[in-house]
Motif scaffolding. Structure first.
Motif, PDB file in Angstrom:
ATOM      1  N   UNK A  70       0.790  -1.111  -0.038  1.00  0.00           N
ATOM      2  CA  UNK A  70      -0.037  -0.073  -0.044  1.00  0.00           C
ATOM      3  C   UNK A  70       0.825   1.108  -0.044  1.00  0.00           C
ATOM      4  N   UNK A  71       1.848   1.247   0.931  1.00  0.00           N
ATOM      5  CA  UNK A  71       2.732   2.755   0.951  1.00  0.00           C
ATOM      6  C   UNK A  71       3.336   3.076  -0.511  1.00  0.00           C
ATOM      7  N   UNK A  72       3.886   1.847  -0.825  1.00  0.00           N
ATOM      8  CA  UNK A  72       4.732   1.858  -2.282  1.00  0.00           C
ATOM      9  C   UNK A  72       3.736   2.363  -3.292  1.00  0.00           C
ATOM     10  N   UNK A  73       2.414   1.876  -3.325  1.00  0.00           N
ATOM     11  CA  UNK A  73       1.572   2.007  -4.306  1.00  0.00           C
ATOM     12  C   UNK A  73       1.043   3.576  -4.311  1.00  0.00           C
ATOM     13  N   UNK A  74       0.879   4.066  -3.148  1.00  0.00           N
ATOM     14  CA  UNK A  74       0.296   5.201  -2.732  1.00  0.00           C
ATOM     15  C   UNK A  74       1.324   6.286  -3.142  1.00  0.00           C
ATOM     16  N   UNK A  85      -8.892   3.356  -8.535  1.00  0.00           N
ATOM     17  CA  UNK A  85      -8.502   2.000  -8.870  1.00  0.00           C
ATOM     18  C   UNK A  85      -9.119   1.115  -8.263  1.00  0.00           C
ATOM     19  N   UNK A  86      -9.250   1.202  -6.825  1.00  0.00           N
ATOM     20  CA  UNK A  86      -9.669   0.567  -5.907  1.00  0.00           C
ATOM     21  C   UNK A  86     -11.427   0.420  -6.063  1.00  0.00           C
ATOM     22  N   UNK A  87     -11.939   1.711  -6.530  1.00  0.00           N
ATOM     23  CA  UNK A  87     -13.487   1.443  -6.819  1.00  0.00           C
ATOM     24  C   UNK A  87     -13.808   0.480  -8.172  1.00  0.00           C
ATOM     25  N   UNK A  88     -12.766   0.923  -9.072  1.00  0.00           N
ATOM     26  CA  UNK A  88     -13.237   0.190 -10.351  1.00  0.00           C
ATOM     27  C   UNK A  88     -12.961  -1.407 -10.185  1.00  0.00           C
ATOM     28  N   UNK A 116      -9.972  -4.383  -4.107  1.00  0.00           N
ATOM     29  CA  UNK A 116     -10.600  -3.069  -3.924  1.00  0.00           C
ATOM     30  C   UNK A 116     -10.884  -2.620  -2.599  1.00  0.00           C
ATOM     31  N   UNK A 117     -11.074  -3.307  -1.475  1.00  0.00           N
ATOM     32  CA  UNK A 117     -11.114  -3.085  -0.335  1.00  0.00           C
ATOM     33  C   UNK A 117      -9.821  -2.394   0.251  1.00  0.00           C
ATOM     34  N   UNK A 118      -8.857  -3.035  -0.112  1.00  0.00           N
ATOM     35  CA  UNK A 118      -7.685  -2.282   0.419  1.00  0.00           C
ATOM     36  C   UNK A 118      -7.332  -0.873  -0.179  1.00  0.00           C
ATOM     37  N   UNK A 119      -7.801  -0.672  -1.616  1.00  0.00           N
ATOM     38  CA  UNK A 119      -7.685   0.499  -2.190  1.00  0.00           C
ATOM     39  C   UNK A 119      -8.810   1.485  -2.053  1.00  0.00           C
ATOM     40  N   UNK A 120      -9.858   1.181  -1.489  1.00  0.00           N
ATOM     41  CA  UNK A 120     -10.873   2.123  -1.432  1.00  0.00           C
ATOM     42  C   UNK A 120     -11.528   1.955  -0.080  1.00  0.00           C
ATOM     43  N   UNK A 121     -11.074   1.471   0.964  1.00  0.00           N
ATOM     44  CA  UNK A 121     -11.734   0.997   1.950  1.00  0.00           C
ATOM     45  C   UNK A 121     -10.790   1.851   3.207  1.00  0.00           C
ATOM     46  N   UNK A 122     -11.002   1.162   4.447  1.00  0.00           N
ATOM     47  CA  UNK A 122     -10.473   1.644   5.654  1.00  0.00           C
ATOM     48  C   UNK A 122      -8.998   2.270   5.406  1.00  0.00           C
TER      49      UNK A 122
END
Length: 180
Positions: A70-74, A85-88, A116-122
């Motif tokens: 996650x940190x690297x992607x952000x 991308x998370x929503x899609x 999707x949950x990781x990239x658009x969730x908590x």
């Protein structure tokens, strides 16, 4: 100086509302009521519940693996692109699970669901709140996360009649998400 003073809304409140709405749908609608689908999906596709339940494990493994990046992607793509991308990915997971014809399709949908949950969730909501709020971060994060429970309670009322409407009623419930 005019009597009417122009008021300007602090943009962080817009961000708070957007994060709340995001969690309302992402967690409340797409995740909180997963158990309501178990009986309907397993009966319609004639698969054992034990095999279906493995899908949850697959989703959680996908979440763990993606969360580790996650940190690297952000830092590489930015919050907006990652959230989009998370929503899609989450929307695609709903489509895959709605049209699934066998357990493999369910598993694929669950992998997409975990991503999707990781990239658009908590995780993303917490990141966004920490970037916009310097004081009372816990309070505002709590407000955003409460959307999960509120969305889940409302979603249960909406999707239960669809799920109960027949053999493939769960597909109607998934399609309902796509229309939201």
């Amino acid at each position: 100086m005019s009597i009417l003073k122009k008021t300007q809304i602090d943009y962080k409140w817009v961000i708070l509302i957007v994060c709340f709405v995001m969690e309302f749908f992402v967690l409340g609608f797409c995740s909180s009521n997963a158990g309501l689908y178990t009986k309907s999906v397993t009966e319609a596709l004639d698969i054992p519940r034990s095999l279906y339940s493995i899908g949850n494990s697959i989703r959680y493994v996908a979440q763990i693996l993606v969360a580790m990046t996650f940190g690297h992607v952000i830092s590489r793509f930015g919050v907006k692109k990652v959230a989009g991308f998370g929503f899609a990915t989450l929307a695609f997971s709903v489509v895959v699970r709605a049209i699934a014809a066998n357990i493999i399709h369910i598993y694929i949908g669950n992998v997409l669901w975990g991503i999707g949950i990781v990239f658009s969730g908590n995780t993303i909501a917490g990141t966004i709140i920490r970037r916009w709020f310097k004081k009372d971060v816990g309070r505002y994060t709590g407000i955003v996360m409460s959307a999960n429970g509120i969305g889940g309670a409302i979603a249960a009322q909406i999707i239960t009649p669809f799920i109960s409407s027949g053999t493939f009623g769960y597909r109607k419930a998934y399609i309902c998400f796509r229309l939201l």
